[in-house]
Structure formats: C-alpha cells, structure tokens
Enzyme design. Structure first.
Site, PDB file in Angstrom:
ATOM      1  N   GLY A  11     -29.462 -27.311  37.086  1.00 46.34           N
ATOM      2  CA  GLY A  11     -30.723 -27.133  36.371  1.00 46.34           C
ATOM      3  C   GLY A  11     -30.525 -26.900  34.880  1.00 46.34           C
ATOM      4  O   GLY A  11     -29.630 -27.461  34.240  1.00 46.34           O
ATOM      5  N   SER A  12     -31.337 -26.006  34.339  1.00 42.60           N
ATOM      6  CA  SER A  12     -31.383 -25.814  32.881  1.00 42.60           C
ATOM      7  C   SER A  12     -30.130 -25.184  32.303  1.00 42.60           C
ATOM      8  O   SER A  12     -29.987 -25.116  31.074  1.00 42.60           O
ATOM      9  CB  SER A  12     -32.600 -24.945  32.526  1.00 42.60           C
ATOM     10  OG  SER A  12     -33.796 -25.599  32.891  1.00 42.60           O
ATOM     11  N   THR A  13     -29.218 -24.705  33.137  1.00 42.61           N
ATOM     12  CA  THR A  13     -28.012 -24.070  32.601  1.00 42.61           C
ATOM     13  C   THR A  13     -27.105 -25.051  31.869  1.00 42.61           C
ATOM     14  O   THR A  13     -26.199 -24.626  31.127  1.00 42.61           O
ATOM     15  CB  THR A  13     -27.212 -23.388  33.722  1.00 42.61           C
ATOM     16  OG1 THR A  13     -26.881 -24.354  34.723  1.00 42.61           O
ATOM     17  CG2 THR A  13     -28.021 -22.253  34.348  1.00 42.61           C
TER      18      THR A  13
END
Length: 585
Positions: free
Chosen positions: A307-309
């Site tokens: 995801g956004s990591t």
C-alpha cells in the site's frame, strides 16, 4: 567230582591273543594327527588370521557404552540476558525382560503408582509391559522433572530405570517464542533460531566404554570421551524492547480487536534486529500450547501488498531522475477522483488543487503518486524497489523467511503503473518493508538485517542518493504533524522527531480482493540522526476503524517511544522542526 574237574579244566584253557594289525594302527594314528593338526589350523585361523569376528561377538556380550549428554548452548540477548537454557532432567525407561524375571507385575499397586506419577493410563502401562515382555528397553516418559524422577526411584520397581537427559527452558516464555523457536524431544531445534543455528548450539555427547561381567558389574574401564558442550549464541535482540513490543502487540489484538499484530524494530546503523514479536503467541515450555496458527512468525512469513508505505520511494525516484523536486506542484482534482484508462483512482483525504510532493506524502495522495509514476518509465520505480530489497530476502537468515512477489513483466498498462506507485501489484513481508526503511534511515546505505549481535558494523552499499534521502525523511516527518493534517499523527512520539508512512490494503483472495484488510505503519526516528526503524502490521482489524493511521500508528508510537528511552537516545524535538529542503538536513 570228576565232572567238576573236567569243566574247570575247559574254562582254564588259554585263549590265543589276537594278532597286532599294523595298518589299522597306522590309519588311526593318521586320523588322530589330522584331527590334531586341523584343530591347530582352525585355532591359528581364528586367533591369527580372523580374530575380529569373535572379538566383536565377545565385546557385544561384555562391552557397554554409556552416553553422557552435553548441554545445548545458551541463547542470550545482546545484554547477556538468558533467553534459552538447558536444564538437567531424566527419562524413565523399562526393561520388560528384567521385570518379568523378578516377579512381573504382581505388585499392582506400585505399578499403578508409577502410571499415575507419569500421567499414563494404568491399563495401558500394564498391557504395554505385558505385550513387550521380551524387550530389554522401552521409554515410558521423557524429560521428567527431578521430583517425579525421585518418586520413581523410591518406588524401587525391578526393571525400571532413570536416564540423564536435558530439557530446553525458555525464561521469556511467549514473549520471544516465535523468534527463538523450540527443540524436539531429542534436543534438536525444530523452529526459529533453535533450528537455524542447530549445528552451532548442539554439542558433542561424551562416551564412556566399560566391560561388564555376567552380573552387570564393571570389571574394566575401556575408554572415555569427554563431552563437548554446545556453543553459546548471542542475539541482537534487546529483551527489554522485545517485552515492550510484545505487550503492545498483545494489547492491540485485544483492544482493536485484530486477528494478529506483528512488530519488528531494527538499528539503522548496524542492521541489527532489536525486537521481533507476534501476537497471539505460544508458550514454548508447554508442548500442549503449540497450535499452528499461534506458531507462525508472521514478521518473516506473511506477505501483503504494502500500500501507501512505498510512496516515499516513488517520490525519491521522481526526484532522483528530475521528474519533480521539493518545489514541484502537482494538480490534484478536487473531486478526489482521477481516471486512468477505464479505472478510477481515488484519494481518501482531500488535497489542495496544487500540492507539493511533501504534501502528497503527508496526505497519502494516490492521485499524486500516480501522476509521478506515469511521468517516468516504470523501470525507474522498479529499480528503486530492487535497490531497497523488495525482491530479495532481508539477510536475517531465519528458517521460514519468504520473499513475497515482485512483478517481472515486459509490458505494463497505465493502471498497472499507477497501482504499482501506491503499493498494489507486488507483495512484501514485514521484514522486507523494515529492511527498506532501515536503508532509508541509514541515508541510503543498504546492509543485510541480522538477528545476531554484530561484532563490527557491516560497511553496506550506498544504493540511494543520501542528499535526496534526507529530503524524503523530512517529508515523511510531516506525516506525524497533526496540525498540518498528517495522516499518521497518532504515531508521533513526544520529545522526538519521527518520520512515518501509514498504509492500508485489502487482502487478496482468489479472483480479487476480500473484505479484510492489512493495516500498517512503518517509520524512522529520530529524524535529526536516525537510530531506529520500526514496522507495525495489524492483520484483519475488526470494526469500522481499520486504516493504518488509526490502528497501527498508536502501537508504533507506544513501542518506539519506549525503545528510544530504553536506548537512551537523546530527544531531538527541540531541534529545528522544519528545515529548508534546499539546504537539506
């Protein structure tokens, strides 16, 4: 009277002696000599030419070798606190042939007492001994406590004996269970560190060879080999931080609630792992508590779409190749929707119509990183992902580590390039993600992660531009700025400058995605001089709140704050919070 004299004279007639036959005598002598020389030849053959077999048979009847088990090496944390030790115990064995030679099972009450103390079924024990009455050795119980062994000894049952053994004991219990693993009944490692370093930890047992007579008495000491204890192993783990992390993970499972919570912390200067925990856990000292769903070390085995990591690495790539800089403004639709082909990409939070790359990271804009990704070749992003270790093991060298899925294709659609920029289309383990942020915290120097305490710091490889990395670290620091609207403000640690990135991804199932989520937060602190990297993964958070910034970030704050204090890392919140990105850190 005459008749009597006549008879006597007849009996007294001298018989003629049988003649001596020389050839018969000669034949007999020859046969005797042949037999004698045959015996001498046979004796010479046995004694001189082939003595081994008879010696072996004789030794098998009289020689006995007793093993003297050696202690398995101690496992300790970086400060010398013992995490795994071997304690002396005993095994209870039976010699059924000896038992039935001395009265059998007639004294039933004493045999029932033996079954009770060993937690065996009474009927089963008697039946087992009866059916194997010709056997000379069977185990009845392994690794019994000294108190139980003493009770068995006092029963004085014929044919029942005790044998020295050792048992592995884990003082930290479930806190470090996934990391340490456990050993089997024979003392060899079956999981975790115990299995990975089994050859190092296992010693050489001693051997004493003696000769016994028919009554079992020792009449000669033949040889003795001294035991060699296993070598000690010192881990990089700090048990103080480990305990704090496990308590936070366990509380998270109950309070969120969630299926599981996993946490790992590394020292960015050396690559050493300071903590690795999972909840729920199990007690390695209790064999009945070893249930499969509890025993998996999710930090190294479970894969998820990050995801956004991964967005900080997309921003780094864009800045590295001149696609954008810290002043570049990116247009963000106020509808929070952006169409790529037949698909629509959505932002969770509203972002200004023109946003800098720092603001894109702070608000975790999918649209912003999509536009950056579409503005450069996909190979640029893939190259950065490879450099930080998304396609390889972390170097931790633990049994069971997996590597997730790294995309490898020649043709990419626009939507695939877009989703790659916000963490879909590839999968990682928590330890791989931690490795990437450890590299980020080390200003782009990549080192393998280590579960062992390092004697010297591995030089590492400079895989990222340190000047750009420092700018990216300042950008992710803004994620914890509550006033600025940072999505990870719950991860802030009072007194310290912390940079984090939160993420949330749906769990993939056959044919698409299900209704469950992975929620995570990963970060670096302190930003002024990075020391620690940390990843927190919450698996299947229940309830209406499931975003990483809401469920994983508070856990990160609690654990990271305690770890910084335990290590006496000086607070840096009084340093300049916002630095002109043109000047760097």
């Amino acid at each position: 009277m005459k008749l009597f004299n006549r008879s006597t004279s007849k009996n007294s007639v001298t018989k003629k002696a049988k003649p001596f036959i020389k050839w018969r005598f000669t034949v007999v002598c020859i046969f005797i000599l042949l037999g004698f020389f045959g015996l001498i030849a046979r004796a010479a053959y046995i004694q001189v030419l082939e003595p081994g077999r008879l010696i072996q048979e004789g030794d098998a009847r009289s020689l006995r070798t007793k093993l003297m088990p050696s202690a398995r090496g101690i496992i300790s944390d970086r400060n010398g606190e013992q995490l795994a030790v071997s304690v002396p115990v005993q095994a209870v064995f039976a010699n059924p042939a000896e038992i039935f030679k001395h009265g059998g099972l007639s004294d039933v009450e004493r045999w029932h007492a033996l079954a009770d103390v060993l937690d065996l079924d009474r009927t089963w024990l008697l039946h087992e001994l009866e059916t194997k009455k010709n056997r000379r050795f069977i185990y009845l119980a392994r690794q019994v406590s000294p108190a139980m062994a003493n009770y068995v000894h006092k029963l004085k049952l014929p044919g029942i004996g005790l044998k020295d053994e050792s048992r592995r004991f884990y003082p930290s219990g479930e806190v470090s269970a996934h990391l340490l693993g456990f050993t089997g009944i024979d003392g060899h490692g079956l999981d975790g560190v115990e299995k990975t370093y089994d050859g190092w930890l296992t010693g050489e047992p001693g051997r004493r060879t003696v000769r016994k007579d028919r009554y079992g008495r020792v009449v000669e000491n033949i040889s003795q080999k001294n035991r060699q204890p296993g070598k000690p192993l010192q881990l990089s783990i700090d048990q103080r931080i480990q305990a704090v992390a496990y308590r936070a993970a366990k509380e998270g499972v109950m309070d969120i609630p969630a299926t599981s919570v996993s946490i790992a912390i590394s020292d960015v200067r050396t690559g050493e792992i300071l903590a690795m925990v999972n909840a729920p856990s199990f007690n390695p000292n209790n064999r009945n508590d070893r249930q499969p769903y509890k025993m998996r070390n999710r930090v190294i085995t479970d894969t998820f779409e990050p995801g956004s990591t991964v967005k900080p690495f997309v921003v780094y790539t864009a800045m590295k190749h001149g696609i954008a800089n810290e002043h570049t403004l990116i247009a963000i639709p106020q509808s929070k929707h952006f169409r790529v082909g037949s698909k629509v990409i959505t932002d969770v939070s509203r972002v200004e119509p023109l946003a800098t790359v720092q603001r894109i990271l702070q608000k975790s804009s999918n649209i912003g990183v999509t536009k950056l990704s579409l503005a450069m070749p996909v190979d640029y992003i893939l190259d950065t992902y490879r450099k930080v270790g998304f396609d390889e093991p972390s170097g931790i060298n633990l049994i069971g580590e997996t590597t997730g899925h790294f995309p490898n294709r020649y043709r990419w659609s626009d939507i695939e390039r877009a989703t790659l920029a916000y963490g879909y289309g590839l999968s990682l383990t928590p330890i791989q993600l931690l490795h990437a942020y450890t590299t980020l915290g080390a200003y782009g120097i990549k080192r393998p992660l280590s579960i062992l305490k390092t004697e010297r710091v591995v030089p590492g490889e400079q895989v990222l531009d340190p000047a750009i990395v420092k700018k990216v670290l300042l950008m992710i620091e803004s994620v914890t700025d509550k006033k600025g609207g940072g999505g990870g403000w719950r991860a802030a640690v009072p007194g310290y400058r912390v940079g984090v990135k939160t993420g949330t991804a749906k769990k993939a199932i056959a044919g698409g995605y299900g209704d469950d989520y992975f929620s995570y937060t990963v970060g670096v602190a302190p930003i002024s001089n990075p020391r620690l990297a940390i990843v927190v993964m919450v698996n299947e958070p229940k309830g209406k709140v499931f975003y990483g910034g809401a469920v994983a970030a508070p856990i990160l704050s609690k654990v990271l704050g305690s770890a910084l204090q335990i290590l006496n890392v000086p607070p840096d919140a009084d340093t300049l919070h916002k630095v002109d990105l043109d000047k760097g850190v």
